[in-house]
Motif scaffolding. Structure first.
Motif, PDB file in Angstrom:
ATOM      1  N   GLU A   1       0.840  -1.191   0.000  1.00  0.00           N
ATOM      2  CA  GLU A   1       0.000   0.000   0.000  1.00  0.00           C
ATOM      3  C   GLU A   1       0.880   1.248   0.000  1.00  0.00           C
ATOM      4  O   GLU A   1       1.987   1.228   0.522  1.00  0.00           O
ATOM      5  CB  GLU A   1      -0.963   0.022   1.184  1.00  0.00           C
ATOM      6  N   PRO A   2       0.393   2.339  -0.602  1.00  0.00           N
ATOM      7  CA  PRO A   2       1.182   3.573  -0.599  1.00  0.00           C
ATOM      8  C   PRO A   2       1.408   4.083   0.826  1.00  0.00           C
ATOM      9  O   PRO A   2       0.557   3.898   1.708  1.00  0.00           O
ATOM     10  CB  PRO A   2       0.307   4.554  -1.387  1.00  0.00           C
ATOM     11  N   LEU A   3       2.537   4.736   1.032  1.00  0.00           N
ATOM     12  CA  LEU A   3       2.879   5.270   2.347  1.00  0.00           C
ATOM     13  C   LEU A   3       1.784   6.202   2.874  1.00  0.00           C
ATOM     14  O   LEU A   3       1.469   6.179   4.068  1.00  0.00           O
ATOM     15  CB  LEU A   3       4.219   6.002   2.277  1.00  0.00           C
TER      16      LEU A   3
ATOM     17  N   LEU B   1      -2.547   7.240   6.837  1.00  0.00           N
ATOM     18  CA  LEU B   1      -3.956   7.473   7.151  1.00  0.00           C
ATOM     19  C   LEU B   1      -4.508   6.370   8.048  1.00  0.00           C
ATOM     20  O   LEU B   1      -5.283   6.643   8.971  1.00  0.00           O
ATOM     21  CB  LEU B   1      -4.784   7.585   5.872  1.00  0.00           C
ATOM     22  N   ARG B   2      -4.115   5.146   7.780  1.00  0.00           N
ATOM     23  CA  ARG B   2      -4.555   4.054   8.651  1.00  0.00           C
ATOM     24  C   ARG B   2      -4.053   4.246  10.073  1.00  0.00           C
ATOM     25  O   ARG B   2      -4.765   3.987  11.042  1.00  0.00           O
ATOM     26  CB  ARG B   2      -4.064   2.713   8.098  1.00  0.00           C
TER      27      ARG B   2
ATOM     28  N   GLY C   1      -9.173   7.137  13.924  1.00  0.00           N
ATOM     29  CA  GLY C   1      -9.614   7.541  15.248  1.00  0.00           C
ATOM     30  C   GLY C   1      -9.491   9.030  15.471  1.00  0.00           C
ATOM     31  O   GLY C   1     -10.015   9.558  16.450  1.00  0.00           O
ATOM     32  N   ALA C   2      -8.797   9.718  14.565  1.00  0.00           N
ATOM     33  CA  ALA C   2      -8.676  11.172  14.685  1.00  0.00           C
ATOM     34  C   ALA C   2     -10.049  11.804  14.446  1.00  0.00           C
ATOM     35  O   ALA C   2     -10.802  11.341  13.583  1.00  0.00           O
ATOM     36  CB  ALA C   2      -7.668  11.719  13.682  1.00  0.00           C
ATOM     37  N   ALA C   3     -10.339  12.847  15.190  1.00  0.00           N
ATOM     38  CA  ALA C   3     -11.602  13.557  14.986  1.00  0.00           C
ATOM     39  C   ALA C   3     -11.631  14.211  13.603  1.00  0.00           C
ATOM     40  O   ALA C   3     -12.631  14.165  12.903  1.00  0.00           O
ATOM     41  CB  ALA C   3     -11.797  14.602  16.078  1.00  0.00           C
ATOM     42  N   ARG C   4     -10.496  14.797  13.220  1.00  0.00           N
ATOM     43  CA  ARG C   4     -10.361  15.428  11.905  1.00  0.00           C
ATOM     44  C   ARG C   4      -8.984  15.102  11.369  1.00  0.00           C
ATOM     45  O   ARG C   4      -8.033  15.010  12.131  1.00  0.00           O
ATOM     46  CB  ARG C   4     -10.511  16.948  12.015  1.00  0.00           C
ATOM     47  N   THR C   5      -8.904  14.937  10.045  1.00  0.00           N
ATOM     48  CA  THR C   5      -7.625  14.636   9.410  1.00  0.00           C
ATOM     49  C   THR C   5      -7.411  15.570   8.234  1.00  0.00           C
ATOM     50  O   THR C   5      -8.318  15.757   7.416  1.00  0.00           O
ATOM     51  CB  THR C   5      -7.575  13.180   8.914  1.00  0.00           C
ATOM     52  N   ALA C   6      -6.222  16.144   8.149  1.00  0.00           N
ATOM     53  CA  ALA C   6      -5.830  16.981   7.011  1.00  0.00           C
ATOM     54  C   ALA C   6      -4.537  16.427   6.438  1.00  0.00           C
ATOM     55  O   ALA C   6      -3.652  16.009   7.171  1.00  0.00           O
ATOM     56  CB  ALA C   6      -5.631  18.430   7.443  1.00  0.00           C
ATOM     57  N   VAL C   7      -4.469  16.399   5.117  1.00  0.00           N
ATOM     58  CA  VAL C   7      -3.258  15.986   4.420  1.00  0.00           C
ATOM     59  C   VAL C   7      -2.722  17.216   3.700  1.00  0.00           C
ATOM     60  O   VAL C   7      -3.440  17.841   2.923  1.00  0.00           O
ATOM     61  CB  VAL C   7      -3.549  14.855   3.410  1.00  0.00           C
ATOM     62  N   ALA C   8      -1.482  17.583   3.983  1.00  0.00           N
ATOM     63  CA  ALA C   8      -0.846  18.720   3.319  1.00  0.00           C
ATOM     64  C   ALA C   8       0.065  18.187   2.227  1.00  0.00           C
ATOM     65  O   ALA C   8       0.988  17.428   2.500  1.00  0.00           O
ATOM     66  CB  ALA C   8      -0.044  19.543   4.316  1.00  0.00           C
ATOM     67  N   GLY C   9      -0.238  18.560   0.980  1.00  0.00           N
ATOM     68  CA  GLY C   9       0.560  18.098  -0.135  1.00  0.00           C
ATOM     69  C   GLY C   9      -0.079  18.512  -1.446  1.00  0.00           C
ATOM     70  O   GLY C   9      -1.089  19.215  -1.462  1.00  0.00           O
TER      71      GLY C   9
ATOM     72  N   THR D   1     -10.182   4.629  -0.989  1.00  0.00           N
ATOM     73  CA  THR D   1     -10.139   4.659   0.478  1.00  0.00           C
ATOM     74  C   THR D   1     -11.380   5.386   0.972  1.00  0.00           C
ATOM     75  O   THR D   1     -12.109   5.990   0.193  1.00  0.00           O
ATOM     76  CB  THR D   1      -8.889   5.393   1.009  1.00  0.00           C
ATOM     77  N   ASP D   2     -11.597   5.341   2.258  1.00  0.00           N
ATOM     78  CA  ASP D   2     -12.737   6.061   2.827  1.00  0.00           C
ATOM     79  C   ASP D   2     -12.334   7.429   3.389  1.00  0.00           C
ATOM     80  O   ASP D   2     -13.042   7.987   4.216  1.00  0.00           O
ATOM     81  CB  ASP D   2     -13.442   5.225   3.890  1.00  0.00           C
TER      82      ASP D   2
END
Length: 75
Positions: free
Chosen positions: A35-37, A42-43, A47-55, A66-67
């Motif tokens: 699977e990609p890094l 993300l896996r 459980g995080a309330a909110r997730t942000a990906v910077a990129g 993915t979900d």
């Protein structure tokens, strides 16, 4: 925390950069254990309330199938 419950948390995954040490191959797309890094990160943040990906916006392609419903922001 005496209840033993994990406190609420948010996650920020830093997935940008020039990839100069990898010959231009984005680190987020490196495959580790089939699977990609980025998907692995993300896996790990489940459980995080909110997730942000910077990129870069090209990360959306890695997240197909993915979900992930968080935020992708430019670095």
């Amino acid at each position: 925390m005496s209840s033993g419950a994990m406190p609420a948390f948010d996650a920020v995954i830093l997935a940008g950069g020039r990839s100069s040490r990898l010959g231009g191959e984005p680190k987020a797309s490196l495959v580790i254990g089939e699977e990609p890094l980025l998907v692995r990160a993300l896996r790990a943040s489940q459980g995080a309330a909110r997730t942000a990906v910077a990129g870069p916006s090209s990360l959306r392609g890695l997240l197909a199938g993915t979900d992930f419903s968080g935020l992708i922001v430019r670095e």
